[in-house]
Design an enzyme around this catalytic site. Structure first.
Site, mmCIF file in Angstrom:
data_model
loop_
_atom_site.group_PDB
_atom_site.id
_atom_site.type_symbol
_atom_site.label_atom_id
_atom_site.label_comp_id
_atom_site.label_asym_id
_atom_site.label_seq_id
_atom_site.Cartn_x
_atom_site.Cartn_y
_atom_site.Cartn_z
ATOM 1 C CE LYS A 223 -4.155 -1.428 0.652
ATOM 2 N NZ LYS A 223 -5.610 -1.147 0.281
ATOM 3 N NE ARG A 257 -8.008 -8.183 -2.670
ATOM 4 C CZ ARG A 257 -7.539 -7.104 -3.327
ATOM 5 N NH1 ARG A 257 -6.486 -6.134 -2.924
ATOM 6 N NH2 ARG A 257 -7.767 -7.105 -4.812
#
Length: 276
Positions: A223, A257
């Site tokens: 991220k 994930r």
């Protein structure tokens, strides 16, 4: 027990699960998850399964900050054939479709997907009803605003309390619409309409969401938050991703994930052993 519909497969909540990310998009933020032809797509899916993925999550729409929407018809074109291809080559694999469109959810489940992973928490017209009819599992994620604008004006008084309240409300709406709670998991939405300080507080207090009674799915892999923490670009964020995944599992996450399945499996198994 968290029931994942799909060829009768049940996955117990006693072991953290890894969801491998495969994108059928030209603009996903991380190039390692993008595949434009069938051979490369199947090769990556097989590699993820061999490395220990429990779920494969297929998306046809980038949800990175600033991403533009693609329409339902384009997403159908990108996603449904991929799910059919995976079902043909890996019939026992549990598949998830990353979509917010009711039509895509319906067609993807018909093609073999067992979960609808929706960053909008089934709020678009028809999405909740499509999942209720399908019998598929659903992941409800917290997000404020739209992907194009969600990072432009971010304000929380108490991020954990506000995320929890929204997820509780969406869970209640889904149950009222006929989606059994056993089919639902929840995602706090790291990086979706949140600043690094909010992501950090959510991760620290992730356990506060467990009293909603549903498993937690987290998406922390590579991220942009890690750019703030480490200064590294997306291709250099593996170590940071593994650190965040470890903390998430220690704090109660059930599904992680990830782009890098093999490395994440090792990190998650180690964290789970310590947690247990």
């Amino acid at each position: 027990m968290f029931t994942l519909n799909g060829r009768g497969k049940l996955l117990a909540a006693g072991r953290p699960l890894i969801m491998g990310i495969i994108n059928s998009t030209p603009d996903s933020f991380y190039g390692g998850s993008r595949f434009s032809d069938d051979t490369a797509f199947l090769r990556q899916a097989e590699a993820m399964l061999q490395e220990g993925a429990d779920i494969l999550d297929i998306g046809g729409q980038s949800t990175r900050p600033g991403a533009e929407w693609v329409g339902q018809e384009e997403e159908l074109r990108r996603v449904v054939p991929c799910i059919g291809l995976l079902r043909q080559h890996f019939p026992e694999t549990f598949l998830s479709v990353d979509t917010w469109y009711a039509g895509v959810a319906q067609e993807a489940v018909a093609a073999g997907a067992g979960m609808v992973n929706d960053v909008r928490a089934l709020q678009l017209p028809g999405a909740m009803q499509a999942v209720a009819r399908s019998g598929a599992a659903a992941c409800l994620m917290h997000m404020r605003g739209e992907p194009e604008t969600m990072q432009l004006s971010v304000q929380f008084q108490d991020v954990v309390t506000e995320v929890r309240a929204m997820l509780a409300a969406r869970l209640a709406s889904c149950v009222a619409a006929g989606v059994e709670p056993e089919r639902v998991c929840l995602d706090p939405g790291f990086g979706f309409g949140k600043l690094p300080v909010h992501n950090q507080e959510l991760l620290r207090q992730l356990g506060a969401l467990l009293d909603l009674g549903r498993p937690l799915l987290v998406g922390l892999s590579r991220k942009s938050w890690l750019k703030t923490l480490t200064g590294r670009d997306s291709g250099e964020r593996l170590a940071g991703s593994l650190a965040l995944a470890t903390v998430a599992v220690l704090n109660g996450a059930l599904i992680v994930r990830a782009h890098d399945v093999g490395e994440t499996v090792d990190a998650v198994r180690t964290a789970a052993a310590l947690r247990n």
